[in-house]
Design an enzyme around this catalytic site. Sequence first.
Site, short mmCIF file in Angstrom:
data_model
loop_
_atom_site.label_atom_id
_atom_site.label_comp_id
_atom_site.label_asym_id
_atom_site.label_seq_id
_atom_site.Cartn_x
_atom_site.Cartn_y
_atom_site.Cartn_z
CD GLU A 115 -37.29 4.75 -3.70
OE1 GLU A 115 -36.64 3.80 -2.87
OE2 GLU A 115 -36.79 5.40 -2.97
CD GLU A 135 -37.41 2.71 2.54
OE1 GLU A 135 -38.33 2.85 3.58
OE2 GLU A 135 -37.72 2.63 1.52
C1 1HE Z 1 -35.95 -10.71 0.11
C2 1HE Z 1 -36.65 -9.24 0.38
C3 1HE Z 1 -36.02 -8.34 0.59
C4 1HE Z 1 -38.30 -11.08 0.85
N1 1HE Z 1 -34.63 -8.32 0.02
N2 1HE Z 1 -35.31 -10.89 0.50
N3 1HE Z 1 -38.50 -3.73 1.54
C5 1HE Z 1 -38.47 -4.66 2.92
O1 1HE Z 1 -38.01 -4.46 4.41
C6 1HE Z 1 -39.58 -5.81 2.58
C7 1HE Z 1 -39.38 -7.58 3.04
N4 1HE Z 1 -39.63 -7.82 2.80
C8 1HE Z 1 -41.56 -8.57 3.67
O2 1HE Z 1 -41.51 -7.73 4.39
C9 1HE Z 1 -41.98 -9.92 3.04
O3 1HE Z 1 -40.76 -10.60 2.45
C10 1HE Z 1 -43.10 -9.42 2.14
C11 1HE Z 1 -44.24 -8.76 3.25
C12 1HE Z 1 -42.79 -8.57 0.85
C13 1HE Z 1 -43.92 -10.79 1.71
O4 1HE Z 1 -44.18 -11.35 3.02
P1 1HE Z 1 -43.63 -13.30 2.44
O5 1HE Z 1 -44.60 -14.28 3.67
O6 1HE Z 1 -44.71 -13.00 1.16
O7 1HE Z 1 -42.84 -13.37 2.16
P2 1HE Z 1 -40.93 -14.03 2.51
O8 1HE Z 1 -40.85 -15.17 3.36
O9 1HE Z 1 -41.13 -12.81 3.89
O10 1HE Z 1 -39.73 -14.18 1.33
C14 1HE Z 1 -39.97 -14.70 1.17
C15 1HE Z 1 -38.00 -14.96 0.62
O11 1HE Z 1 -37.80 -13.25 0.08
C16 1HE Z 1 -37.39 -15.08 1.44
O12 1HE Z 1 -35.83 -15.63 1.36
P3 1HE Z 1 -35.82 -17.18 1.56
O13 1HE Z 1 -34.49 -17.53 1.16
O14 1HE Z 1 -35.78 -17.42 2.83
O15 1HE Z 1 -37.43 -17.94 1.16
C17 1HE Z 1 -36.96 -13.55 2.10
O16 1HE Z 1 -35.70 -13.31 2.99
C18 1HE Z 1 -37.38 -12.83 0.96
N5 1HE Z 1 -36.72 -11.38 0.64
N6 1HE Z 1 -38.42 -9.43 0.80
C19 1HE Z 1 -34.67 -10.00 -0.33
N7 1HE Z 1 -36.91 -6.75 0.24
C20 1HE Z 1 -33.40 1.56 -3.81
S1 1HE Z 1 -33.45 2.19 -1.74
C21 1HE Z 1 -35.22 1.06 -1.13
C22 1HE Z 1 -35.40 0.91 -0.15
C23 1HE Z 1 -36.04 -0.14 0.62
O17 1HE Z 1 -36.65 -1.07 -0.51
S2 1HE Z 1 -36.43 -0.79 2.43
C24 1HE Z 1 -37.71 -2.18 1.98
C25 1HE Z 1 -36.85 -3.27 2.00
#
Ligand code: 1HE
Length: 264
Positions: A115, A135
């Site tokens: 976005e 989402e």
């Molecule tokens: C997060 C977020 C997040 C990572 N909010 N903490 N977005 C998503 O559904 C995408 C969610 N994220 C992922 O699928 C993956 O993190 C990635 C593919 C982007 C990257 O993977 P990777 O292996 O490099 O990283 P990771 O191990 O998954 O994440 C590292 C840390 O970032 C981990 O936290 P930690 O405390 O365990 O180290 C994750 O929890 C954190 N993290 N993504 C919070 N999104 C205005 S409305 C818009 C609606 C949306 O955007 S919906 C899509 C949300």
Amino acid sequence: MTENHSDDLVRYEQDGDVAILTLNRPEKRNAISDRFVEAIALAVARATENAKAAVFASEGTHFCAGLDLAEHSEKPLFDAVKGSRRWHAVFDLIERGNIPFVSALKGAVVGGGFELAAATHVRVADTTAFFALPEGTRGIFVGGGGSVRIARLIGAARMGDMMLTGRSVSPDRMESWGGVSYVVPEGEALTRASEIAARMAENSPVSNYAVINALPRIRDMSAEDGLFTESLMASIASDTPEAKDRLRAFLEKRVAKVQAPGDG
Ligand code: 1HE
């Protein structure tokens, strides 16, 4: 290059007339929290004040993992509405502000990250980039303007497919869908985006303003109203001293002609 940390979540640097805004929360994959939205707002305001074009870049291997799901999961309903409206207001400062923005995309360009990219005017992706709208998988809906901007960029049917299936889309496919304008080798998105922004910064600021503000509004008008608005905008743009100087420079053969395409 000048650097000044207005907020460490978004690093601000300026090289001549081009501002570089770097999303700087790599440990959370640049997930956008409320504070992050405000940091983007500050950096955008600063770029708009001081630069003629700007680039959104990112620290780490991903552009942006979208909405901060940890923060969002704790939000009462009305706070979620207000949060979404704040994203709209801030992204509108990018999309319909005074200067053009280019995004340099790599890794995850996901949910709210897509976005944000859709609010910029030109998107450059390297070959590591992947686009997804998970989402549906998360039980939520887009709230950062995607249902308007992404749907208009790639079409509501393709966006619906991405949201319903949660699938990841490659940069080449996204380019064929019109969602990105340039696909470059790994690691080269920022360099190419900066070159593009530098080229935009050489344009007349009024022409850039017209492109940013008149084009999307005209798209939303009837053909008749659009053509009328185009005539008004064209007259305003060409009535500036800068336009007259630039036209004279061409007629006096002091500036380069339009070139045949190179590598795009
Ligand atoms: C997060 C977020 C997040 C990572 N909010 N903490 N977005 C998503 O559904 C995408 C969610 N994220 C992922 O699928 C993956 O993190 C990635 C593919 C982007 C990257 O993977 P990777 O292996 O490099 O990283 P990771 O191990 O998954 O994440 C590292 C840390 O970032 C981990 O936290 P930690 O405390 O365990 O180290 C994750 O929890 C954190 N993290 N993504 C919070 N999104 C205005 S409305 C818009 C609606 C949306 O955007 S919906 C899509 C949300």
